[in-house]
Design a protein around this motif. Structure first.
Motif, PDB file in Angstrom:
ATOM      1  N   MET A  99       0.748  -1.014  -0.037  1.00  0.00           N
ATOM      2  CA  MET A  99      -0.078   0.159  -0.168  1.00  0.00           C
ATOM      3  C   MET A  99       1.040   1.145   0.054  1.00  0.00           C
ATOM      4  N   PRO A 100       0.801   1.998  -0.315  1.00  0.00           N
ATOM      5  CA  PRO A 100       1.291   3.371  -0.325  1.00  0.00           C
ATOM      6  C   PRO A 100       1.523   4.299   0.369  1.00  0.00           C
ATOM      7  N   ASP A 101       2.296   4.668   0.600  1.00  0.00           N
ATOM      8  CA  ASP A 101       2.093   5.185   2.306  1.00  0.00           C
ATOM      9  C   ASP A 101       2.539   6.585   2.013  1.00  0.00           C
ATOM     10  N   SER A 102       1.806   7.228   1.148  1.00  0.00           N
ATOM     11  CA  SER A 102       1.565   8.226   1.219  1.00  0.00           C
ATOM     12  C   SER A 102       0.517   9.488  -0.181  1.00  0.00           C
ATOM     13  N   ALA A 103      -0.180  10.263  -0.253  1.00  0.00           N
ATOM     14  CA  ALA A 103      -1.135  10.340  -0.620  1.00  0.00           C
ATOM     15  C   ALA A 103      -0.164  10.940  -2.455  1.00  0.00           C
ATOM     16  N   GLY A 111      -2.536   7.144 -10.881  1.00  0.00           N
ATOM     17  CA  GLY A 111      -2.869   7.829 -11.778  1.00  0.00           C
ATOM     18  C   GLY A 111      -3.135   9.055 -11.290  1.00  0.00           C
ATOM     19  N   ASP A 112      -3.380  10.201 -11.847  1.00  0.00           N
ATOM     20  CA  ASP A 112      -3.755  12.194 -11.677  1.00  0.00           C
ATOM     21  C   ASP A 112      -5.625  11.268 -11.237  1.00  0.00           C
ATOM     22  N   GLN A 113      -6.255  10.745 -11.330  1.00  0.00           N
ATOM     23  CA  GLN A 113      -7.665  10.885 -10.822  1.00  0.00           C
ATOM     24  C   GLN A 113      -7.697  11.047  -9.197  1.00  0.00           C
ATOM     25  N   TRP A 114      -6.101  10.240  -9.107  1.00  0.00           N
ATOM     26  CA  TRP A 114      -6.700  10.241  -6.898  1.00  0.00           C
ATOM     27  C   TRP A 114      -6.122  11.362  -6.975  1.00  0.00           C
TER      28      TRP A 114
END
Length: 119
Positions: A99-103, A111-114
């Motif tokens: 899981m990524p640990d940052s935004a 992707g940019d939709q996040w």
């Protein structure tokens, strides 16, 4: 912290921001989900903050994740609890999922939709 103060805890605020800016939920949808989360926590006798702590730390963190997810399963709280845990960096998918640990890492990987919307 009493159940009356739970909705202003940092873990709940983080989740609400994620629902608004990342997921795109309306304020009404967020309020409905918050009510479901707080009811679940009250029924379990745990604050949202403590649930996150139990699921992220300690030797029995996997057992605590499983406990809360099973308690929520087959209720209207199931997806709400899953969402709350994920937005607070609790990996509900198993130890093999990274899981990524940052935004920024989410945006880089997904992707940019996040990217948070500017409201």
């Amino acid at each position: 912290m009493t159940s009356h103060n739970w909705n202003s805890s940092p873990s709940v605020e983080r989740w609400r921001r994620g629902l608004l800016h990342l997921t795109g939920c309306s304020l009404g949808e967020i309020a409905d989900r918050l009510g479901i989360l707080l009811q679940f926590c009250a029924e379990q006798g745990v604050s949202p903050k403590d649930m996150i702590y139990e699921c992220r730390h300690g030797p029995d963190r996997m057992a605590r994740r499983t406990f809360y997810l099973r308690a929520a399963r087959e209720t209207e709280a199931s997806l709400v609890v899953q969402s709350f845990l994920v937005h607070n960096r609790v990996n509900i998918f198993g130890e093999l999922v990274c899981m990524p640990d940052s935004a920024e890492a989410v945006i880089r990987e997904q992707g940019d939709q996040w990217k948070p919307s500017r409201s």
